[in-house]
Write a protein that holds these residues in place. Structure first.
Motif, PDB file in Angstrom:
ATOM      1  N   TYR A  58       0.832  -1.185   0.000  1.00 49.51           N
ATOM      2  CA  TYR A  58       0.000   0.000   0.000  1.00 49.51           C
ATOM      3  C   TYR A  58       0.875   1.245   0.000  1.00 49.51           C
ATOM      4  CZ  TYR A  58      -3.448  -3.412   1.449  1.00 49.51           C
ATOM      5  OH  TYR A  58      -4.263  -4.508   1.494  1.00 49.51           O
ATOM      6  N   ALA A  80      -5.700   8.494   2.743  1.00 49.19           N
ATOM      7  CA  ALA A  80      -5.909   7.092   3.065  1.00 49.19           C
ATOM      8  C   ALA A  80      -4.953   6.233   2.244  1.00 49.19           C
ATOM      9  CB  ALA A  80      -7.351   6.683   2.760  1.00 49.19           C
ATOM     10  N   PRO A  81      -4.584   5.074   2.738  1.00 52.04           N
ATOM     11  CA  PRO A  81      -3.727   4.177   1.953  1.00 52.04           C
ATOM     12  C   PRO A  81      -4.391   3.775   0.642  1.00 52.04           C
ATOM     13  CG  PRO A  81      -3.773   3.502   4.246  1.00 52.04           C
ATOM     14  CD  PRO A  81      -4.843   4.536   4.082  1.00 52.04           C
ATOM     15  N   TYR A 124       3.581   0.456   2.855  1.00 48.30           N
ATOM     16  CA  TYR A 124       3.344  -0.606   3.823  1.00 48.30           C
ATOM     17  C   TYR A 124       3.169  -1.946   3.116  1.00 48.30           C
ATOM     18  CZ  TYR A 124       2.313   3.084   7.224  1.00 48.30           C
ATOM     19  OH  TYR A 124       2.395   4.179   8.055  1.00 48.30           O
ATOM     20  N   TRP A 160      -4.734 -10.444   9.970  1.00 46.11           N
ATOM     21  CA  TRP A 160      -4.046  -9.595   9.021  1.00 46.11           C
ATOM     22  C   TRP A 160      -2.952  -8.818   9.737  1.00 46.11           C
ATOM     23  CZ3 TRP A 160      -4.277  -9.461   3.906  1.00 46.11           C
ATOM     24  CH2 TRP A 160      -3.826  -8.344   3.214  1.00 46.11           C
ATOM     25  N   PHE A 180       0.268  -5.789   9.185  1.00 41.80           N
ATOM     26  CA  PHE A 180       0.952  -4.778   8.385  1.00 41.80           C
ATOM     27  C   PHE A 180       2.408  -4.690   8.820  1.00 41.80           C
ATOM     28  CE2 PHE A 180      -2.226  -2.639   5.905  1.00 41.80           C
ATOM     29  CZ  PHE A 180      -3.412  -2.749   6.609  1.00 41.80           C
ATOM     30  N   GLY A 181       3.261  -4.253   7.894  1.00 39.75           N
ATOM     31  CA  GLY A 181       4.609  -3.891   8.250  1.00 39.75           C
ATOM     32  C   GLY A 181       4.606  -2.530   8.926  1.00 39.75           C
ATOM     33  N   GLY A 182       5.763  -2.142   9.452  1.00 35.90           N
ATOM     34  CA  GLY A 182       5.875  -0.880  10.155  1.00 35.90           C
ATOM     35  C   GLY A 182       5.928   0.345   9.253  1.00 35.90           C
ATOM     36  N   ILE A 192      -9.165  -0.593  10.008  1.00 41.56           N
ATOM     37  CA  ILE A 192      -7.734  -0.396  10.222  1.00 41.56           C
ATOM     38  C   ILE A 192      -7.566   0.965  10.900  1.00 41.56           C
ATOM     39  CG2 ILE A 192      -5.486  -0.141   9.090  1.00 41.56           C
ATOM     40  CD1 ILE A 192      -8.255  -1.599   7.030  1.00 41.56           C
ATOM     41  N   GLN A 209      -4.721   4.075  12.569  1.00 39.13           N
ATOM     42  CA  GLN A 209      -3.379   4.628  12.449  1.00 39.13           C
ATOM     43  C   GLN A 209      -3.203   5.758  13.462  1.00 39.13           C
ATOM     44  OE1 GLN A 209      -2.373   6.516   8.658  1.00 39.13           O
ATOM     45  NE2 GLN A 209      -0.313   5.651   8.813  1.00 39.13           N
ATOM     46  N   GLU A 235       2.170   7.194  13.225  1.00 39.03           N
ATOM     47  CA  GLU A 235       2.560   5.796  13.383  1.00 39.03           C
ATOM     48  C   GLU A 235       2.053   4.922  12.233  1.00 39.03           C
ATOM     49  OE1 GLU A 235       2.286   6.092  18.249  1.00 39.03           O
ATOM     50  OE2 GLU A 235       1.971   4.150  17.260  1.00 39.03           O
ATOM     51  N   ALA A 236       2.293   3.632  12.367  1.00 36.23           N
ATOM     52  CA  ALA A 236       1.968   2.697  11.287  1.00 36.23           C
ATOM     53  C   ALA A 236       0.500   2.273  11.315  1.00 36.23           C
ATOM     54  CB  ALA A 236       2.861   1.470  11.400  1.00 36.23           C
ATOM     55  N   LEU A 237       0.089   1.646  10.238  1.00 37.06           N
ATOM     56  CA  LEU A 237      -1.246   1.075  10.155  1.00 37.06           C
ATOM     57  C   LEU A 237      -1.350  -0.139  11.078  1.00 37.06           C
ATOM     58  CD1 LEU A 237      -1.577   1.088   6.269  1.00 37.06           C
ATOM     59  CD2 LEU A 237      -2.617   2.724   7.846  1.00 37.06           C
ATOM     60  N   TRP A 250      -4.226  -3.285  11.743  1.00 36.09           N
ATOM     61  CA  TRP A 250      -5.494  -3.934  11.409  1.00 36.09           C
ATOM     62  C   TRP A 250      -6.261  -4.256  12.677  1.00 36.09           C
ATOM     63  CZ3 TRP A 250      -6.851  -9.220  12.350  1.00 36.09           C
ATOM     64  CH2 TRP A 250      -8.080  -9.589  11.794  1.00 36.09           C
ATOM     65  N   PRO A 303      -5.652 -10.301  17.275  1.00 30.17           N
ATOM     66  CA  PRO A 303      -5.508 -11.038  18.542  1.00 30.17           C
ATOM     67  C   PRO A 303      -5.266 -10.141  19.742  1.00 30.17           C
ATOM     68  CG  PRO A 303      -4.270 -12.113  16.800  1.00 30.17           C
ATOM     69  CD  PRO A 303      -4.734 -10.799  16.247  1.00 30.17           C
ATOM     70  N   PHE A 342      -9.937   3.792   9.791  1.00 26.36           N
ATOM     71  CA  PHE A 342     -10.353   3.608   8.403  1.00 26.36           C
ATOM     72  C   PHE A 342     -11.193   2.333   8.260  1.00 26.36           C
ATOM     73  CE2 PHE A 342      -7.475   6.665   6.438  1.00 26.36           C
ATOM     74  CZ  PHE A 342      -6.330   6.650   7.234  1.00 26.36           C
ATOM     75  N   PHE A 375      -8.363  -4.936   0.873  1.00 23.46           N
ATOM     76  CA  PHE A 375      -8.424  -3.516   1.187  1.00 23.46           C
ATOM     77  C   PHE A 375      -8.066  -2.692  -0.054  1.00 23.46           C
ATOM     78  CE2 PHE A 375      -9.449  -4.998   5.127  1.00 23.46           C
ATOM     79  CZ  PHE A 375      -8.415  -5.611   5.816  1.00 23.46           C
ATOM     80  N   TRP A 424     -10.707   2.290   0.237  1.00 22.64           N
ATOM     81  CA  TRP A 424     -10.653   2.795   1.609  1.00 22.64           C
ATOM     82  C   TRP A 424     -11.549   4.010   1.785  1.00 22.64           C
ATOM     83  CZ3 TRP A 424      -6.562   1.449   5.373  1.00 22.64           C
ATOM     84  CH2 TRP A 424      -5.757   0.387   4.940  1.00 22.64           C
ATOM     85  N   GLY A 425     -12.056   4.159   3.000  1.00 21.29           N
ATOM     86  CA  GLY A 425     -12.705   5.399   3.358  1.00 21.29           C
ATOM     87  C   GLY A 425     -11.655   6.462   3.626  1.00 21.29           C
ATOM     88  N   GLN A 426     -12.106   7.676   3.857  1.00 19.91           N
ATOM     89  CA  GLN A 426     -11.190   8.787   4.097  1.00 19.91           C
ATOM     90  C   GLN A 426     -10.604   8.754   5.509  1.00 19.91           C
ATOM     91  OE1 GLN A 426     -14.016  11.933   3.372  1.00 19.91           O
ATOM     92  NE2 GLN A 426     -14.637  12.083   5.516  1.00 19.91           N
TER      93      GLN A 426
END
Lengths: 114, 120
Positions: free
Chosen positions: A37, A44-45, A88, A103, A105-107, B39, B41, B45-47, B49, B63, B96, B107, B110-112
């Motif tokens: 992504y 958004a991604p 990502y 699922w 994701f990477g950092g 998802i 964010q 920082e990162a995404l 899920w 988890p 998101f 995915f 995506w929404g905004q």
């Protein structure tokens, strides 16, 4: 700490080819498809690559994905200023049986076009 | 044309429950293989899920957050709802929702996104 490991940053000059790596394990990249992504600042991604190396309609051919074993890579050729973004990788992860896959994701990798 | 849009409170207090709604168009969650996920964010920082629900009501959860999350769908309203309990300031993030197809794209729309701040 992300399950998938990416370098925090990458850079290149216009026209160059850059690659971004994504390292995982046998429970995710090693046994499932990899997705990539692109996230432009404040946006958004956007799905760039699915099923390891497939491009959705509208994604330029400059973007390509590959996978080998438990690692994957995103390559961008003919780098352009508008490619400056966060990238990502992602995949399903099978590490939580008997629970279903989850699922991951990477950092993320921040790509700077110099 | 597939579109998704997130809605919900922009500010919640610690320990409160967050309810977010994803309203979509251009597809149906009663169609085989279709799913909608959430998802988030945190700023800078990162995404991460959170959850995913499929056309057949199969549900998947992160988890690490499973005990706090509930995802449901209302096919007649074209909506997916995410409930997150016991909110904490570390849950401050842009949330998101996104469309997915089993075994194919994941995915792809995506929404905004909607920014949720957790603060007293």
């Amino acid at each position: 700490q992300s399950v998938l490991t990416q370098p925090p940053s990458a850079s290149g000059t216009p026209g160059q080819r850059v690659t971004i790596s994504c390292s995982g394990s046998s429970s995710n990249i090693g046994s499932n498809y990899v997705y990539w992504y692109q996230q432009l600042p404040g946006r958004a991604p956007k799905l760039l690559i699915y099923r390891n190396n497939q491009r959705p309609p509208g994604v330029p051919g400059r973007f390509s994905g590959s996978k080998s074993g438990t690692s994957a890579s995103l390559a961008i050729s003919g780098l352009r200023s508008e490619d400056e973004a966060d990238y990502y990788c992602a995949a399903w992860d099978d590490t939580t049986p008997p629970d279903p896959p989850n699922w991951v994701f990477g950092g993320g990798t921040k790509l700077t076009v110099l | 044309q597939i579109t998704l849009k997130e809605s919900g409170p922009t500010l919640v207090k610690p320990t409160q429950t967050l309810t977010l709604t994803c309203t979509f168009s251009g597809f149906s969650l009663s169609t085989s293989a279709v799913g909608v996920g959430w998802i988030r964010q945190p700023p800078g920082e990162a995404l991460e899920w959170l959850a995913l629900i499929y056309w057949n009501d199969d549900k998947r959860y992160s988890p690490s957050l499973k005990s706090r999350l509930t995802i449901t769908k209302d096919t007649s309203k074209n909506q997916v709802v995410l409930i997150m309990t016991n909110m904490d300031p570390v849950d401050t993030a842009t949330y998101f929702c996104a469309h997915s197809i089993v075994g194919a794209t994941a995915f792809d729309y995506w929404g905004q996104g909607t920014l949720v701040t957790v603060s007293s």
